[in-house]
Design an enzyme around this catalytic site. Structure first.
Site, PDB file in Angstrom:
ATOM      1  N   ASP A  62       8.327  79.584   8.893  1.00 32.78           N
ATOM      2  CA  ASP A  62       9.033  79.631  10.174  1.00 32.78           C
ATOM      3  C   ASP A  62       9.711  80.980  10.497  1.00 32.78           C
ATOM      4  O   ASP A  62      10.334  81.574   9.620  1.00 32.78           O
ATOM      5  CB  ASP A  62      10.184  78.612  10.196  1.00 32.78           C
ATOM      6  CG  ASP A  62       9.812  77.273   9.634  1.00 32.78           C
ATOM      7  OD1 ASP A  62       8.641  77.039   9.348  1.00 32.78           O
ATOM      8  OD2 ASP A  62      10.727  76.453   9.479  1.00 32.78           O
ATOM      9  N   GLU A 248      11.898  68.650  12.942  1.00 33.75           N
ATOM     10  CA  GLU A 248      12.427  69.861  12.320  1.00 33.75           C
ATOM     11  C   GLU A 248      12.684  70.925  13.388  1.00 33.75           C
ATOM     12  O   GLU A 248      12.202  70.828  14.523  1.00 33.75           O
ATOM     13  CB  GLU A 248      11.411  70.440  11.318  1.00 33.75           C
ATOM     14  CG  GLU A 248      10.995  69.494  10.218  1.00 33.75           C
ATOM     15  CD  GLU A 248      10.043  70.129   9.197  1.00 33.75           C
ATOM     16  OE1 GLU A 248      10.318  69.993   8.004  1.00 33.75           O
ATOM     17  OE2 GLU A 248       9.038  70.739   9.595  1.00 33.75           O
TER      18      GLU A 248
HETATM   19  C1  FRU Z   1       9.560  73.809   8.875  1.00 30.35           C
HETATM   20  C2  FRU Z   1      10.383  73.686   7.617  1.00 30.35           C
HETATM   21  C3  FRU Z   1      11.850  73.591   7.947  1.00 30.35           C
HETATM   22  C4  FRU Z   1      12.515  74.084   6.696  1.00 30.35           C
HETATM   23  C5  FRU Z   1      11.548  75.163   6.248  1.00 30.35           C
HETATM   24  C6  FRU Z   1      11.476  75.321   4.761  1.00 30.35           C
HETATM   25  O1  FRU Z   1       8.332  74.396   8.711  1.00 30.35           O
HETATM   26  O2  FRU Z   1       9.930  72.560   6.902  1.00 30.35           O
HETATM   27  O3  FRU Z   1      12.285  72.306   8.327  1.00 30.35           O
HETATM   28  O4  FRU Z   1      13.801  74.570   6.915  1.00 30.35           O
HETATM   29  O5  FRU Z   1      10.282  74.818   6.773  1.00 30.35           O
HETATM   30  O6  FRU Z   1      10.657  76.384   4.404  1.00 30.35           O
END
Ligand code: FRU
Length: 541
Positions: A62, A248
């Site tokens: 992300d 998320e």
């Molecule tokens: C989304 C996610 C988030 C988390 C991150 C961990 O892709 O799963 O929810 O904070 O990636 O790498």
């Protein structure tokens, strides 16, 4: 066990410590660079995006902490300093003066001990509400992230082996160096899954607002604070829309409708994994009002409706930049160009994943619906090189290569407009060659725009990769369908009818598959406009 927990097993030390390569150190781009080795980034490796952000080496997911400050766009992202698969999550930092070329700055907020640094946002605390700056210090830049703790022993009540809470880090030198706040975490919850805080200043109520996800409850929570360290729960939104997977990475922002500053709505975007429209992970959004306390859906929008941000497979966890100057006024974002279904398996080395091109966000009335639409940022025009314009022509139940018209390439921007005529389908094929093609088409019977990557190239790493994905799209009022397409070494982004529908896909074609063709099936379509630009690499200097 949720998706994240299942990835923890991937924390394998595959690569030597990350080699931090500034853009200026990268050699000029030649796609056939034979010197590419497994751990020395050349930015010319097979499938290396040429105008999309990638880290020099290692795993990325992300985008995090997008914030603009004094002439610099900051992009942080989820990063594994120790390998090319998900694990050891930390924040990596990159900066840009123009949203196009990026400098790699290295790891900003590292994993330490039993605490990984998960996704979140960043802001500039102009009034030093946090008190992190002493007299004479510049305004603190503050990162708000999720601390992901591995517990020494499972929680006696729930059996959970991990916990998540919200934490802060700050920089007093404009983002160069970072310190974790001694009072972390600043916000906890009894649900072990509680993550991805998105914080920005809410003008009207004069407070910081945090939007944060309770993934397994399909809820977003809103919290308020005067000082970034003490948070008060305001309200919850959800379940609503698509709830087939966890929620998320929420984002919350206000936009004018059809450009009218006196008619605004709030957009709440939430990511979903799995169960998104093209399979696996994807993004949805809600249009409504946020009054400093509660998010309320716009009249006429049902909680049961799902609105997709992108109908392709590879646009996830997008968040928008904080603090874009008022005289610019744009709301800008990038999304992670991947999908949790196959993110760890994509055939690239010594890095994995890319961010989308930066896009501006708009609310546009389309078919009586206030829709989130997207446009590529104009800054990308600076990459345009050879420009070719075709004369209008009929395409009669045929596929016509545009090689003789001088249109070909592996990094391209294309703008095509078609009148459907009596064709059943029409459109463009890109990255053609060696029995490969990525089809960007319009299906007149179903009134949908699609990307078909069934024969796009390497796809053996995932069973469901080779598929076609459709997005509903009416023909424009002028009787045309417009396709604005960005083609890179391993992606295709389609902005259909001026960003009314988006389709973002990764593809892994042969480096030699550089052809472009137009096609019509079952009748004759009119190609009324085709412009093409080859795009320069952002890594070549
Ligand atoms: C989304 C996610 C988030 C988390 C991150 C961990 O892709 O799963 O929810 O904070 O990636 O790498």
């Amino acid at each position: 066990m949720n998706t994240l927990a299942s990835y923890i097993g991937y924390a394998v030390l595959l690569l030597a410590p990350v080699l931090l390569v500034g853009c200026n150190d990268t050699p000029p781009s030649t796609e056939s660079d034979a010197s590419a080795s497994d751990d020395t980034p050349t930015f010319t490796e097979p499938y290396r995006p040429q105008f999309h952000y990638t880290p020099p080496t290692n795993w990325m997911n992300d985008p995090n902490g997008l914030v603009y400050h004094e002439g610099t766009y900051h992009l942080f992202h989820q990063y594994n300093p120790e390998g090319i698969q998900w694990g050891h999550m930390s924040w990596y930092h990159a900066t840009s003066e123009d949203l196009v070329h990026w400098e790699h700055e290295g790891v900003a907020i590292p994993e330490e001990g039993n605490e990984m640094i998960f996704s979140g946002s960043a802001l500039v605390d102009h009034d030093n509400t946090s008190g992190f700056a002493d007299d004479g210090d510049p305004a603190p830049m503050v990162a708000v992230y999720t601390s992901h703790y591995t517990l020494d022993e499972p929680d006696p009540d729930t059996g959970a082996e991990t916990d998540q809470a919200q934490s802060l880090a700050y920089s007093l030198d404009g983002g160069d160096t970072w310190q974790k706040y001694a009072g972390n975490p600043v916000l906890t919850h009894n649900d072990a899954n509680f993550r991805d805080p998105n914080v920005s200043w809410h003008e009207e109520s004069e407070q910081w607002i945090m939007t944060v996800a309770l993934p397994e409850q399909h809820k977003v929570q809103f919290y308020a604070s005067d000082n970034l360290t003490d948070w008060t729960h305001l309200s919850d939104f959800g379940p609503a829309g698509a709830t087939t997977g966890i929620w998320e990475c929420p984002d919350l922002f206000e936009l004018p409708v059809d450009g009218d500053p006196n008619d605004t709505r709030w957009v709440l975007q939430v990511d979903l994994n799995p169960g998104a429209i093209a399979g696996g992970s994807g993004a949805q959004y809600f249009v409504g009002d946020f009054d400093g306390e509660t998010f309320t859906l716009d009249e006429g929008i049902s909680e049961d409706d799902t609105h997709w941000v992108d109908y392709g497979t590879d646009f996830y966890a997008a968040i928008s930049w904080n603090d874009i100057p008022e005289d610019d006024g744009r709301r800008l974002w990038v999304g992670w160009m991947s999908n949790w279904d196959y993110a760890n398996d994509k055939p690239t080395s010594p890095w994995r994943s890319a961010q989308s091109i930066p896009r501006s966000l708009h609310l546009t009335t389309v078919d009586d619906e206030i829709r989130l639409t997207q446009q590529p940022v104009e800054e990308l025009h600076t990459l345009r090189d050879t420009h070719t314009t075709l004369d209008a022509r009929s395409v009669a139940n045929e596929t016509v290569s545009l090689a003789d018209d001088g249109i070909a390439g592996t990094t391209l921007e294309l703008v095509a407009e078609f009148e459907p005529g009596d064709a059943d389908a029409f459109g463009l094929n890109v990255r053609t060659g060696n029995n490969e093609e990525t089809v960007i088409g319009y299906d007149t019977a179903s009134e949908s725009v699609y990307v078909d990557r069934t024969n796009a190239g390497e796809d053996s790493f995932h069973d469901d990769f080779a598929q076609r994905h459709d997005a509903p799209l009416a023909v424009n009022d002028d009787g045309r369908v417009k396709l604005h397409v960005f083609v890179d070494w391993s992606s295709v982004e389609v902005f259909a009818n001026d960003g009314a529908r988006l389709l973002t896909h990764r593809i892994f074609p042969d480096a030699e598959s550089d052809g472009v063709s137009v096609f019509a099936e079952g009748g004759t379509a009119e190609l009324t406009r085709l412009e093409s630009w080859t795009l320069n690499s952002i890594w070549a200097r």
